[in-house]
Design an enzyme around this catalytic site. Sequence first.
Site, PDB file in Angstrom:
ATOM      1  N   ASP A 122       0.334 -23.670  -5.690  1.00 40.20           N
ATOM      2  CA  ASP A 122       0.452 -22.939  -6.950  1.00 40.20           C
ATOM      3  C   ASP A 122       1.270 -23.754  -7.954  1.00 40.20           C
ATOM      4  O   ASP A 122       2.430 -24.085  -7.716  1.00 40.20           O
ATOM      5  CB  ASP A 122       1.124 -21.592  -6.674  1.00 40.20           C
ATOM      6  N   ASP A 181      -8.735 -18.919 -16.436  1.00 37.56           N
ATOM      7  CA  ASP A 181      -9.479 -17.662 -16.454  1.00 37.56           C
ATOM      8  C   ASP A 181      -9.014 -16.812 -17.638  1.00 37.56           C
ATOM      9  O   ASP A 181      -7.821 -16.546 -17.770  1.00 37.56           O
ATOM     10  CB  ASP A 181      -9.246 -16.912 -15.142  1.00 37.56           C
ATOM     11  N   LYS A 234     -11.097  -8.457 -19.756  1.00 35.66           N
ATOM     12  CA  LYS A 234     -10.760  -7.060 -20.015  1.00 35.66           C
ATOM     13  C   LYS A 234      -9.321  -6.935 -20.515  1.00 35.66           C
ATOM     14  O   LYS A 234      -8.416  -7.563 -19.990  1.00 35.66           O
ATOM     15  CB  LYS A 234     -10.953  -6.223 -18.742  1.00 35.66           C
ATOM     16  N   PHE A 262     -20.906 -28.209 -18.756  1.00 33.51           N
ATOM     17  CA  PHE A 262     -20.798 -26.816 -19.182  1.00 33.51           C
ATOM     18  C   PHE A 262     -20.594 -26.729 -20.690  1.00 33.51           C
ATOM     19  O   PHE A 262     -21.243 -25.954 -21.382  1.00 33.51           O
ATOM     20  CB  PHE A 262     -19.635 -26.149 -18.453  1.00 33.51           C
ATOM     21  N   GLU A 263     -19.672 -27.548 -21.221  1.00 34.03           N
ATOM     22  CA  GLU A 263     -19.418 -27.518 -22.662  1.00 34.03           C
ATOM     23  C   GLU A 263     -20.638 -27.937 -23.455  1.00 34.03           C
ATOM     24  O   GLU A 263     -20.960 -27.341 -24.489  1.00 34.03           O
ATOM     25  CB  GLU A 263     -18.237 -28.424 -23.001  1.00 34.03           C
TER      26      GLU A 263
END
Length: 246
Positions: free
Chosen positions: A127, A150, A154, A227-228
């Site tokens: 971590d 991430d 929400k 992805f970009e």
Amino acid sequence: MTADETNDSPAAPPEAGDTEHPHRRIRSFVRRAGRTTDAQARAYADFGAQYLIPYRPAPLDFAQAFGRAAPTVLEIGFGMGEATAHIARVRPDDNFLCCEVHEPGVGALLKRAGEQGLANIRIVAHDAVEVLQHMIPPGSLAGAHVFFPDPWHKKRHHKRRLIQPGFVRQLAEHLAPGGYLHCATDWQPYAEQMVEVLAGEPLLANTAAPDAGGFAPKPDYRPLTKFENRGIKLGHGVWDVVFKKI
């Protein structure tokens, strides 16, 4: 880490019965399932001794760990290591201390680093929040990268985002004077929050032009991922936020 690289993301998933605990500790990742390929497993065996640094709650001697004294940048969550390997290759004069807990991702970066002979990478499979708190001396980092964490879309989950005032203060305290914090995201509301949080840290100053809405041009060292490129073709945006320590 990039959004298409199965990123380890801010904060662990909630424990049963504790979905909204007000004192949840922010982590730099989310535990995810994933299979380590044979090639990634071989990379652990072939290159682990060269690149892996075990987590220990004690200050790390950068010069000893890298075998040289050089500016050191903390990479928080590198996914499958594509962008990290590229950055290390185009910035050979800098050291990159890379944190990731996802075993396939660590194996993938070990494979890239070993095959490309990247001597300026070291990996702590732990971590990043705890690595920052316990292994990195205050005022010692030339920079820190937080790429595509991430976004926790929400609203009730926003408190799980990694870029929060307390963590940004810790990052700022571990930067050397003139050191930088570079965040990137493809989620505009998170990008706007990043600017707001970093602007609220008195140790940091935005490098963006006054008329740029708080966002910086993409630095040359950060590559465009597959992805970009797909997102750009579809009209999606990517936002870079770069602040420097005053």
